[in-house]
Scaffold this motif. Structure first.
Motif, short mmCIF file in Angstrom:
data_model
loop_
_atom_site.label_atom_id
_atom_site.label_comp_id
_atom_site.label_asym_id
_atom_site.label_seq_id
_atom_site.Cartn_x
_atom_site.Cartn_y
_atom_site.Cartn_z
N THR A 62 0.69 -1.08 0.09
CA THR A 62 0.09 -0.15 0.08
C THR A 62 0.82 1.31 0.01
O THR A 62 0.34 2.25 -0.47
CB THR A 62 -0.86 0.09 1.21
OG1 THR A 62 -0.16 -0.20 2.24
CG2 THR A 62 -1.95 -1.01 1.09
N GLY A 63 2.12 0.93 0.45
CA GLY A 63 3.14 2.33 0.68
C GLY A 63 3.33 2.86 -1.09
O GLY A 63 3.44 3.95 -1.08
N TYR A 64 3.67 1.67 -1.64
CA TYR A 64 3.88 1.92 -3.05
C TYR A 64 2.78 2.89 -3.84
O TYR A 64 2.92 3.93 -4.46
CB TYR A 64 4.16 0.97 -4.00
CG TYR A 64 5.51 0.10 -3.93
CD1 TYR A 64 6.48 0.99 -3.79
CD2 TYR A 64 5.44 -1.19 -3.50
CE1 TYR A 64 7.75 0.44 -3.34
CE2 TYR A 64 6.60 -1.86 -3.18
CZ TYR A 64 7.80 -1.33 -3.13
OH TYR A 64 8.89 -1.68 -2.85
N VAL A 65 1.58 2.24 -3.49
CA VAL A 65 0.35 2.99 -4.03
C VAL A 65 0.22 4.51 -3.71
O VAL A 65 0.04 5.19 -4.47
CB VAL A 65 -0.98 2.32 -3.73
CG1 VAL A 65 -2.24 3.00 -4.06
CG2 VAL A 65 -0.72 0.73 -4.35
N ALA A 66 0.67 4.61 -2.33
CA ALA A 66 0.32 5.93 -1.65
C ALA A 66 1.53 6.95 -2.42
O ALA A 66 1.14 8.08 -2.81
CB ALA A 66 0.58 5.99 -0.16
N VAL A 67 2.77 6.36 -2.32
CA VAL A 67 3.71 7.19 -2.95
C VAL A 67 3.46 7.58 -4.44
O VAL A 67 3.38 8.89 -5.04
CB VAL A 67 5.09 6.36 -2.98
CG1 VAL A 67 5.98 7.08 -3.87
CG2 VAL A 67 5.75 6.35 -1.73
N VAL A 126 17.44 2.32 -2.64
CA VAL A 126 18.06 3.14 -1.59
C VAL A 126 17.09 4.45 -1.27
O VAL A 126 17.11 4.54 -0.10
CB VAL A 126 19.44 3.81 -2.27
CG1 VAL A 126 19.88 4.95 -1.38
CG2 VAL A 126 20.44 2.76 -2.83
N LEU A 127 16.48 4.87 -2.06
CA LEU A 127 15.62 5.81 -1.86
C LEU A 127 14.38 5.24 -0.95
O LEU A 127 14.14 5.82 0.07
CB LEU A 127 14.62 6.47 -3.13
CG LEU A 127 15.55 7.38 -3.88
CD1 LEU A 127 14.77 7.76 -5.27
CD2 LEU A 127 16.02 8.73 -2.99
N GLN A 128 14.14 3.97 -1.36
CA GLN A 128 12.86 3.36 -0.37
C GLN A 128 13.63 3.26 1.18
O GLN A 128 12.72 3.39 2.06
CB GLN A 128 12.50 2.00 -0.79
CG GLN A 128 11.73 1.27 -0.15
CD GLN A 128 11.38 -0.27 -0.63
OE1 GLN A 128 11.38 -0.51 -1.77
NE2 GLN A 128 11.60 -1.35 0.18
N ARG A 131 13.22 4.69 6.53
CA ARG A 131 13.78 5.22 7.77
C ARG A 131 13.01 6.44 8.45
O ARG A 131 12.99 6.66 9.52
CB ARG A 131 15.47 5.50 7.38
CG ARG A 131 15.98 4.41 8.52
CD ARG A 131 17.70 4.70 8.35
NE ARG A 131 18.23 3.57 7.37
CZ ARG A 131 19.48 3.60 6.80
NH1 ARG A 131 20.07 4.65 7.06
NH2 ARG A 131 19.52 2.62 5.98
N GLY A 132 12.90 7.37 7.43
CA GLY A 132 12.20 8.66 7.75
C GLY A 132 10.94 8.52 8.34
O GLY A 132 10.63 8.91 9.44
N LEU A 133 9.95 7.63 7.77
CA LEU A 133 8.85 7.12 8.28
C LEU A 133 8.85 6.74 9.69
O LEU A 133 8.19 7.01 10.54
CB LEU A 133 8.18 6.22 7.34
CG LEU A 133 7.47 7.06 6.28
CD1 LEU A 133 7.04 5.79 5.53
CD2 LEU A 133 6.33 7.99 6.56
N ALA A 185 2.93 2.09 12.04
CA ALA A 185 3.38 3.01 10.85
C ALA A 185 4.68 2.65 10.38
O ALA A 185 5.19 2.71 9.27
CB ALA A 185 3.25 4.16 11.45
N GLY A 186 5.60 1.93 11.15
CA GLY A 186 6.88 2.16 10.83
C GLY A 186 7.32 0.58 10.26
O GLY A 186 8.24 0.10 9.89
#
Lengths: 519, 336
Positions: B12-17, B303-305, B310-312, B331-332
């Motif tokens: 779902t993270g991909y979809v959101a991005v 790398v970006l992922q 990590r930011g999230l 969330a993490g």
């Protein structure tokens, strides 16, 4: 009988060499059949032809009354004949779960459209697949590793995943090539018991296993087929006298000596007089060598010394770490820890090409020849511009090569190829020559011929270290022996003493009487 | 359980991005036709590159023929696009699929470098045929007059952008659905070890042909969009160089990653738009490529992922400290 796997007159020829000759066999489901025999006896070729990896030159294969000789490998797998490969090879960048998902392809597949629209069989099959995977992973102790990529796993773990994949595919026939190779003692026993339990639990499934390890065979097998020179030599069932004799004979044959002639036990490694150490004695000294592949340590810190004018052998089973040690010493794959000195000079982590120039030369396993080059071209690669008078002339050492200078290396027999490989390395004028697998797949006559050449090199002062799997043979021709087991040094001393040490060698199926020669 | 959990969050993270990025693109380009065209070009590249990843990332083969499949798709659809735009896209996809099959045929016999050479021959052949057969309009090319699709005017840059982004979203969704299915996993298995996949009942011939065909379909649709966005169609648009660019996008962005092709496409488009005026441009891009190859051998997307995840995680840790520890795991994606 249902599920019967039979073959008739199965023959395979490779450019004139007969790897398998007129083999007939009837294999029954519910049985574990072990296929044993010396290297080059045709075991893997037989397995390859049954699984469809290699097509036969002649003969038929029938599964459950159906001729499958012309069926391709994947079609046979679809019929339920699942096969594992020797080195535990899998898909390095798939996770364990994904790998097991591939294995569900046989029974629970769905179309591209169903995959994209998430309709039809996809949901149902995915759910069932995941349940089956979780179940098998639990049984094989893989639950923790399901989301790990295969490339991160050790060889032993990868082999377990391969077996788990075969189990997930719910096979009717399981064909395995040396499942025990490279596993530790305890793992072999566990594997054997697991195989036995699987066979007892599912009598409709048949097993055919190529195996060198006698204890695995004695625990798991119902039947042993002995192969020699591409043909079936013997066929025993559990309970036969032959079955028992075979296991006993092999256990003793592995050392080549009966325990009836005990030799006096001496100190295994004569300790060096402390005064001479400082004088940087000639020789190659490797100390504390460790070799790791990813997270898997194959060699756990061993010492090895190559003396000038000495013929030493390094013996041990598949996966003991022998080749890793050679490659670490010559710098092809530098060790993760440890040091190497060459005549007193530290050469740790120097490139292999530099070491070759400095007189430390490796003849790699598989001989490392270029099949398309002729003998003359191969020798030209390493021919020195001016020959030092003391450098041995390879054609003097192997006069038979002189008649074959125009022949391409790929078309020569195994023995001739080994001669070419040795001749090429000898031209570099090595002071130390390391040979990975000298006798593999060669007849005794050819091995004698090669050994004679090595002894001549030794008498000229060259230090030799030869890796061998065939311990009795190696101990017979060498001065000094190193025995490795599971990445550790189990013995370091004169070969004559190693021969008396029955405890050193795992009972393996290596036939010292075997005579075969495959390219 | 935590593992399963992480999987769904990632999906779902991909979809959101993707959704957020596309929304920003669409809104940001309002009443800025030039920007809309640039972003549309990015989307077209990303569609073709995502399709190419089936071959490069999954089958691990090198094909330099995506430009050929793009050309075939574009020429197949261009006559229809003025009056029957929907049919034009169907024709482009179908023609691209067939082109993909033809490109895939040599892959049944050869692989790696030899395959790249074969596919190179195909690119040159397509370019030559399109340029020399009068029916296709010759080397001079022709203007593309686009009609409307699903009520959106293809001649209007903003509408066109919406269509391009929509198709890109569809492409990524297709990629992601396939990736998690036994179909996609078996394709990747064939790429990594065909011998072993074969012994698990996967037919490598069928897998290779299908992957090449699907890759061709993406390229065919992308090719037609490419012609519409450019407003112009000529054989010299579909060169070997374009194919190499597509390969570069996949490799730099990240082979086998759902967003790899898009990241690579974005990088190339930004490079083309922002940097083309300086003389040191090629040196700069060369250095960037070198650094990318050194520090991100599996591509930039993973790398970006990692950075984003990590930011999230850090953000949710802060939020969790404020609100109590319950939400951290959700969330993490689990603490490791």
């Amino acid at each position: 009988m249902k599920g019967l796997l039979t073959c008739e007159a199965l023959t395979k020829r490779y450019s004139g060499v007969t790897a398998l000759n007129d083999v007939a066999a009837t294999l029954r489901p519910g049985e574990v059949t072990a296929l044993v025999g010396a290297n080059g006896a045709g075991k893997t070729t037989f397995l390859d032809m049954l699984s469809g990896t290699v097509g036969p030159t002649a003969g038929t294969i029938v599964l459950d009354g159906r001729d499958i000789t012309a069926a391709s490998a994947w079609q046979r797998a679809e019929l339920g004949m699942l096969r594992g490969f020797q080195d535990g090879e899998l898909f390095p960048e798939l996770t364990v779960r994904e790998t097991l998902r591939v294995a569900t392809f046989r029974t629970r597949r769905y179309s591209l459209a169903e995959a994209l629209l998430r309709v039809g069989r996809r949901r149902r099959h995915d759910r069932a697949s995941n349940a089956a995977i979780d179940d098998v992973a639990g049984r094989f102790g893989l639950t923790r590793w399901l989301e790990t990529e295969i490339g991160e796993l050790s060889l032993g773990m990868a082999k377990v995943v391969q077996l788990a994949a075969v189990a997930v595919a719910s096979p009717s026939w399981v064909l395995l090539d040396e499942p025990a190779a490279g596993l530790a003692r305890a793992e072999v026993d566990q594997l054997a018991r697991r195989l036995r339990a699987s066979a007892d639990a599912a009598p409709e499934v048949g097993y055919l296993i190529v195996e060198h390890d006698a204890s695995l065979v004695s625990i798991a097998a119902d039947r042993v087929i002995v192969m020699a020179e591409g043909a079936v030599a013997d066929d025993f069932r559990r309970g036969d006298d032959g079955f028992r004799d075979l296991l006993q004979r092999r256990t003793h044959a592995a050392t080549g000596h009966s325990s009836a002639t005990p030799r006096p036990e001496v100190t295994e490694r004569p300790s060096e007089p402390s005064g001479e150490v400082a004088a940087a004695p000639a020789g190659v000294d490797a100390r504390g060598i460790r070799v790791t592949y990813g997270k898997f340590e194959a060699v756990h810190g061993i010492d090895i010394r190559i003396e000038p004018a000495t013929l030493s052998v390094l013996v041990g089973t598949n996966g003991a770490g022998k080749s890793s040690v050679l490659n670490a010493i010559v710098g092809i794959r530098p060790p993760s820890a440890g040091s190497v000195t060459l005549d007193g000079a530290d050469v740790s982590r120097r490139p292999a090409s530099e070491l070759a120039r400095r007189g430390l030369v490796l003849v790699p396993s598989g001989r490392g020849l270029m099949a398309e080059l002729t003998v003359a071209e191969t020798l030209r690669l390493t021919r020195p511009r001016t020959r030092h008078p003391d450098t041995p002339d390879p054609l003097e050492l192997f006069p038979e090569l002189g008649r074959r200078l125009g022949q391409r290396a790929g078309t020569m027999s195994g023995g001739e190829q080994q001669m070419v490989a040795l001749a090429r390395s000898i031209q570099l004028d090595p002071r130390y020559l390391l040979i990975d697998e000298l006798s593999l797949g060669l007849s005794t006559a050819v091995v004698d011929r090669l050994v004679a050449a090595l002894l001549e090199l030794r008498d000229r002062g060259v230090g030799l270290l030869v890796v061998e799997q065939n311990a009795p043979l190696a101990l017979g021709y060498s001065d000094h022996a190193f025995v490795m087991n599971g990445g550790r040094m189990a013995f370091d001393g004169p070969s004559a003493i190693a021969s008396t040490r029955t405890d050193l060698f795992r009972p393996v199926f290596l036939d010292p009487d075997s005579d075969d020669d495959t390219p | 359980m935590t593992i399963r959990h992480r999987g769904t969050i990632r999906g779902t993270g991909y979809v959101a991005v993707v959704a957020v990025v596309m929304l920003v693109c669409a809104l940001g380009a309002r009443s800025q036709p030039y920007l809309a065209t640039v972003i549309a070009t990015f989307a077209v590249y990303a569609i073709v590159a995502t399709g190419l990843d089936f071959v490069v990332g999954w089958l691990r083969q090198i094909s330099v023929a995506p430009a050929a499949a793009m050309a075939v798709g574009a020429y197949a659809g261009q006559e229809l696009v003025a009056d029957h735009a929907f049919l034009a896209f169907v024709a482009a996809g179908g023609a691209g699929l067939l082109a993909g099959l033809v490109i895939g045929l040599p892959a049944l016999r050869v692989s790696g470098f030899a395959l790249a050479v074969y596919t190179l021959v195909l690119v040159l052949a397509v370019e030559l045929v399109l340029g020399s057969v009068p029916y296709f309009g010759g080397t001079a090319g022709r203007a593309v007059v686009a009609g409307s699709l699903l009520g959106l005017d293809l001649a209007d840059p903003e509408h066109l952008l919406l269509i391009c982004l929509g198709l890109l979203a569809l492409a990524i969704l297709t990629y992601q659905l396939l990736r998690g299915s036994v179909v996609g996993i078996s394709w990747r298995a064939v790429g990594q070890n065909a011998r072993m996949a074969t012994s698990l009942a996967v037919d490598p011939v069928r897998v290779r042909l299908r992957a090449f065909a699907l890759s061709g379909l993406f390229a065919g649709v992308g090719g037609l969009l490419f012609a519409i966005v450019g407003g112009y169609l000529s054989p010299d648009q579909f060169t070997f160089g374009l194919s190499v660019q597509m390969l570069a996008m996949v490799v730099i962005g990240g082979r086998g990653h759902p967003l790899g092709a898009s990241v690579g496409a974005a990088l190339i488009v930004v490079y083309q738009q922002v940097l083309p005026t300086t003389n040191y441009n090629d040196i700069v891009i060369g250095l960037v490529l070198l650094l990318a190859a050194w520090f991100a051998p599996r591509g930039l997307a993973p790398v970006l992922q990692d950075v984003v995840l990590r930011g999230l995680r850090a953000m949710s840790a802060i939020a969790g400290r404020r609100r109590g520890a319950d939400h951290v795991d959700l969330a993490g994606g689990g603490s490791r």
